[in-house]
Design a protein around this motif. Structure first.
Motif, PDB file in Angstrom:
ATOM      1  N   ASP C 223      23.255  43.963  54.810  1.00  0.00           N
ATOM      2  CA  ASP C 223      22.546  42.952  55.599  1.00  0.00           C
ATOM      3  C   ASP C 223      22.483  43.390  57.054  1.00  0.00           C
ATOM      4  O   ASP C 223      23.447  43.908  57.602  1.00  0.00           O
ATOM      5  N   THR C 224      21.341  43.185  57.664  1.00  0.00           N
ATOM      6  CA  THR C 224      21.153  43.694  59.012  1.00  0.00           C
ATOM      7  C   THR C 224      21.626  42.730  60.093  1.00  0.00           C
ATOM      8  O   THR C 224      21.782  43.111  61.234  1.00  0.00           O
ATOM      9  N   ASP C 225      21.798  41.466  59.745  1.00  0.00           N
ATOM     10  CA  ASP C 225      22.194  40.517  60.774  1.00  0.00           C
ATOM     11  C   ASP C 225      22.745  39.266  60.113  1.00  0.00           C
ATOM     12  O   ASP C 225      22.059  38.649  59.301  1.00  0.00           O
ATOM     13  N   VAL C 226      23.973  38.900  60.430  1.00  0.00           N
ATOM     14  CA  VAL C 226      24.557  37.722  59.785  1.00  0.00           C
ATOM     15  C   VAL C 226      24.621  36.500  60.695  1.00  0.00           C
ATOM     16  O   VAL C 226      25.313  35.532  60.392  1.00  0.00           O
TER      17      VAL C 226
END
Lengths: 322, 288, 406
Positions: C223-226
């Motif tokens: 995932d690139t951004d949480v």
């Protein structure tokens, strides 16, 4: 010429039949089983990426759907794997038509992106609908096939089962390729305008190609579930899809017999290269890369021309002397 | 609640600029060669490993020096890629062009793994810290990425419009045969384009170190989603990549409000498919 | 005409073979490890009858190559130390790469079986164990894995686990939220893979039992951004966070939480105590985090100190969880040979089931009736200190060593 080809085919068949007795271990038998399934899937891929030249990088996704459909029916609902197989074919048919329509509007690299996106979405959905698919934990205890009450055990019996299946799909593929469908597939990739003027419905043919490919892939997926007994979404990723295209390329695009060779090489080569230890992935990809650039006709054709070249050189020499 | 939405918008847009830079680097190669560089995520990773791994960690050079030396290395990588992959593949059918770049990428991946091992590592203290805008927060590295993305696009536009090489690149984009007839060395041009693209990959790889640390898979997701940015914004149109990137980033970020967060990753791919079906030329795209 | 006859002959012969094999009626697949190596024309042959060949299914390539590398290093060190100190059993290691995939794991394990290994260590990772379990059970070879998923309990007869199962570890973590941190509403953040979702399942069951409301958000690997997920949790009314994620994602998660100004107390999975993952984070991101620790370098247990010193000397790398896990498994094999009275698979299996009170790096091995060897972990907290050069350093400090009833 034709009889030489036949002799080779017969020899290969005999080899395939006695193979499991020569390499009788769970390791090799499972490997052979995976190879046979891969061959079937590549037969399917051959229709779109091979003949109609439409790039499909989402094969793993289609395979996954076929695999899970069949496995869920047999594990959750207790249905026979044969029903699962039929269900997988149906699902493949639906996906093929579903993916076929976009392929009319999108082509080339755009289509490859679409198929990649499709594969990723399938994987993500399978991974996260835990209550249905078992999610990241996977699906266990996929049962084996039975004929008339006798179970076809994993190992030698299942190998022959898969071999029969593969031969059936081989015969089917060869028939299709030689039929007017096959000619139509080639026509729309070689020269779409001419094809259209001859009355070929390009849309219909493209969708047909996709449908066939999807059916083969879904079927392969269902068999894969039976072979492994266990399914996990993480298996069916982009890299897995790439492998099938590599098989197609190595065998020679569009050539059904080549599909067999390609699948065998790609499935078995990493295992044979295990002695290279840490380096075998690198060697494998380098070989495949060089093959892609230097041997676009496929390795069998490349080796054949190399052989001819050598024969010619030595032939010339003796002619000069004589 | 409003605060959350605004914060999501900021995070989404910030991420969007990363996608935008990815869109730019592959659009350059696409425009020049008609090839989609599927190895671009590995080149980004290579850039990060060269800068942070080789020069900074192994050779102990300070960051600015490491970065400059890495630029030189990546230019050479670009030349290599053009000579070994792009130019030979240009004349072949789609299947080979796609697979060729994919396989090239895998070779690079394996090389990196064999040379650097598999343990992720990071550059401590690199571009850490946040900037506060009212109650909203944005990571400093994201701010740098935004600034750099804008500079890169502007610089490339100027380069393409004013310099001889740039103009030659535009000619090659539009018509290779005509360019050749006019005396432009197409192969050389492609090499230069690949070099520029590789340097941009280095920038991306370097800038995302504070976000993702240096690891073998650091760029795989942004690589795939970066395709979406280019398609949405206008395939091959550089300023379009920025628009496309922001749109994809915003949609992805906002999606957590409506669907379960695990499907967030699927959103970018869905957007990609929808645009390919409905408007493949993208929001700002002109030529087909 | 000739082709037709040939085709018919082929079909008949295959059907006959199918019937012959299928009709046997037993439900094992083909073979046990020692029986088939004589007909096997593969490169390796069965080990000599007095050699203990330990198969190692390690993820050397694939998505978690670091774990595979440490596993191999720790086992090679263990073998060398054994040969120096005792050496009464002749041991060979047969290392096969699982490539981190289910198919690769299956091939690796089958290779080990074909090579005549009497016991297998690995594969690491519950997904891979689930994939190979039936095959190894059928071959009747005991295997020891560090897999921790609750799905592994009672699944395979020949599987022994050597790391505290998530059922216990996550339960200890969830318990810490409620009892040590007095949480009244918990936010669970987990990775959608088998590890994270396993932990989430256990924790949520615990919270339900205790009547504590909770909400859950997940992220996918890569995932690139949480930020979205973290913001949702911060807005959910939770007064405590339970994080069950993989070490490689720890940096991104802790950074995002820190940058978004999240001040809730956090209980995390064991990766927070692993030095390699701590090194990927800025110290202030992890300050104050609680966690379930398995291998904690600062622990004063002698086994830990000794392992850390040995590993550093042997490999030049810091000791960590994955190597330590399988280092202990090796010791279990040695003890099992002694208790079971032989180096064949059946004796080793017997011996493993009898293990009680064996001190290893991670704690004490006591084999229960579900074939789990390890039931301990520690509750740790990350403490921020200043090092000699003035820089901040964060390190886990053991608060309590806990073990579970079983």
């Amino acid at each position: 010429m034709k009889s030489r080809k036949n002799i080779i085919s017969i020899v290969c068949l005999i080899a395939a039949v006695i193979l499991p007795w020569l390499f009788n271990s769970t390791y090799y038998l499972s490997l052979f089983g995976q190879t046979l399934i891969n061959i079937i899937i590549v037969f399917g891929l051959n229709f779109i990426t091979g003949l109609t030249r439409n790039m499909n990088l989402g094969t793993a996704g289609i395979m996954a759907v076929g695999a899970y459909t069949s496995a869920l029916l047999s594990t959750r609902l207790g249905l026979s794997p044969w029903i699962g197989l039929v269900a997988a074919i149906l699902v493949g048919f639906l996906i093929g038509r579903g993916l076929g329509y976009p392929s009319l509007r999108i082509s080339g690299v755009y289509l490859s992106l679409t198929t990649i996106a499709f594969g990723e979405i399938v994987r993500l959905v399978l991974n996260n609908t835990t209550s249905v698919t078992g999610g990241a934990q996977g699906l266990t205890n996929v049962p084996v096939f039975s004929i008339f009450g006798i179970q076809i055990q994993r190992g030698i019996p299942f190998y022959y089962f898969l071999l029969l299946f593969m031969l059936l799909m081989f015969w089917l593929s060869t028939r299709i390729v030689r039929s007017k469908w096959g000619r139509a597939f080639k026509a729309i990739s070689d020269n779409p305008d001419a094809a259209e003027s001859l009355g070929i419905d390009i849309a219909k043919i493209k969708i047909l190609a996709f449908t066939l490919a999807a059916i083969y892939a879904a079927l392969g997926g269902a068999l894969y579930g039976n072979l492994m007994g266990y399914l996990n979404p993480s298996t069916f990723n982009f890299d897995f899809s790439i492998n099938f295209v590599i098989m197609l390329m190595i065998g020679g695009i569009g050539i059904v017999r080549g599909n067999i060779i390609g699948a065998i090489v790609v499935t078995m080569l990493p295992e044979l290269l295990r002695f290279l230890g840490d380096y075998y992935q690198l060697v494998f990809y380098t070989i495949a890369f060089i093959g892609a650039i230097k041997l676009p006709q496929g390795w069998p054709a490349g080796i054949a021309s190399l052989a001819k070249w050598i024969a010619r050189k030595t032939g010339l020499k003796s002619r000069k002397e004589g | 609640m409003l605060n959350t939405i605004l914060q999501l918008a900021v995070s989404g847009a910030a991420l969007g600029f990363v996608y935008a830079l990815v869109g730019i680097e592959y659009s350059l190669i696409w425009n020049a060669t008609g090839l989609l560089n599927f190895s671009h995520d590995k080149i980004i990773t290579l850039g990060a490993y060269v800068a942070a791994g080789l020069f900074f960690t192994k050779m102990g050079l300070p960051i600015p020096v490491s970065f400059i030396l890495s630029i030189v290395v990546m230019i050479l990588v670009g030349f290599l890629m053009a000579t070994v992959v792009l130019n030979p593949l240009r004349k072949m059918t789609t299947i080979f062009t796609i697979m060729g770049t994919i396989l090239f990428g895998k070779m690079i991946y394996e090389l990196i793994r064999l040379l650097y091992g598999s343990a992720p590592f990071t550059v401590p203290g690199l571009m850490t810290g946040t900037v506060h805008i009212g109650s909203l927060v944005i990571a400093k590295s994201n701010v740098y990425i935004i600034v750099i993305a804008v500079i890169v696009v502007a610089a490339l536009q100027i380069f393409m419009q004013t310099t001889k090489t740039g103009k030659a690149m535009r000619c090659v984009q539009q018509n290779k045969k005509a360019s050749e007839l006019m005396g432009i060395n197409v192969k050389q041009n492609i090499r230069i384009t690949a070099a520029i693209s590789s340097v941009i990959c280095l920038i991306i790889g370097f800038m995302v170190i504070p976000l993702y640390t240096v690891s073998l898979s650091m760029a795989s997701m942004i690589g795939l989603k970066g395709f979406a940015a280019g398609v949405v914004g206008g395939f091959g149109f550089l300023p379009g990549c920025i628009v496309g990137g922001i749109v994809v980033g915003l949609i992805e970020s906002a999606s957590v409000l409506v669907i379960p967060s695990v499907y967030k990753d699927a959103v970018a791919f869905l957007v990609l498919i929808i645009f390919l079906l409905i408007k493949p030329t993208g929001i700002l795209g002109k030529k087909s | 005409m000739k082709k037709k006859v040939l085709g018919l002959l082929l079909a008949v012969s295959m059907t006959v073979s199918l019937a012959a094999c299928g009709g046997a009626g037993t439900d094992t697949t083909t073979d046990t490890s020692t029986a088939d190596t004589s007909t096997d024309s593969a490169e390796t042959s069965a080990p000599a009858s007095d050699v203990l060949r330990i198969g190692v299914a390690a993820g050397i390539t694939g998505n978690a190559p670091l774990e595979g590398e440490r596993m191999q290093q720790a086992l090679e060190m263990a073998l060398e130390q054994y040969n120096e100190s005792d050496g009464s059993i002749k041991i060979e290691l047969d290392v096969q790469d699982t490539q981190g995939t289910t198919a690769g794991a299956l091939n690796a394990v089958q290779r080990c079986i074909s090579d005549g290994c009497q016991v297998i260590l690995g594969p690491h990772g519950s997904t891979l164990v689930l994939a190979v379990g039936d095959t190894v059970d059928a071959a009747q070879v005991p295997f020891i894995s560090g897999g921790t998923s609750p799905n592994l309990l009672d699944q395979f007869e020949y599987l022994y686990t050597c790391r505290t199962n998530d059922t216990y570890a996550a339960a200890i973590g969830a318990q810490a939220c409620v009892e040590s941190l007095n949480a009244t509403n918990v936010g669970i953040f987990y990775c959608s893979d088998d590890y994270g979702s396993g932990g989430m399942t256990v924790a949520s069951e615990y919270f339900e039992e205790q009547g504590i409301p909770y909400s859950a958000e997940a992220y996918n690997t890569g995932d690139t951004d949480v930020s979205g997920q973290i913001l949702s949790l911060m807005n959910s009314g939770a007064d405590c966070l339970f994080v069950w994620a993989n070490g490689v994602d720890l940096a991104m998660i802790s950074r995002t939480m820190y940058q978004l100004g999240c001040e809730l107390p956090i209980v995390s999975s064991s990766s927070v105590a692993v030095q390699q993952y701590i090194d990927l984070c800025e110290p202030e991101w992890l300050e104050g985090w609680y966690g379930v620790g398995e291998y904690v370098e600062s622990s004063d247990r002698e086994a830990v100190q000794q392992y850390a010193a040995d590993f550093l000397e042997y490999t030049g790398e810091t000791g960590e969880l994955f190597g330590a896990t399988y280092y202990g498994a090796f010791q279990a094999v040695i003890q099992a040979v002694e208790l079971g009275g032989g180096i064949d698979s059946a004796s080793i299996k017997d011996g493993l089931s009898q293990i009680q009170g064996l001190e290893v790096v991670l704690g004490t091995y006591n084999c229960d009736d579900q074939n789990n060897l390890m039931h301990e972990c520690s509750l740790i907290q990350m403490e921020l200190t200043t090092a000699d050069d003035g820089s901040s350093v964060v390190a886990p400090v053991v608060l309590e060593q806990l073990s579970v009833d079983y």
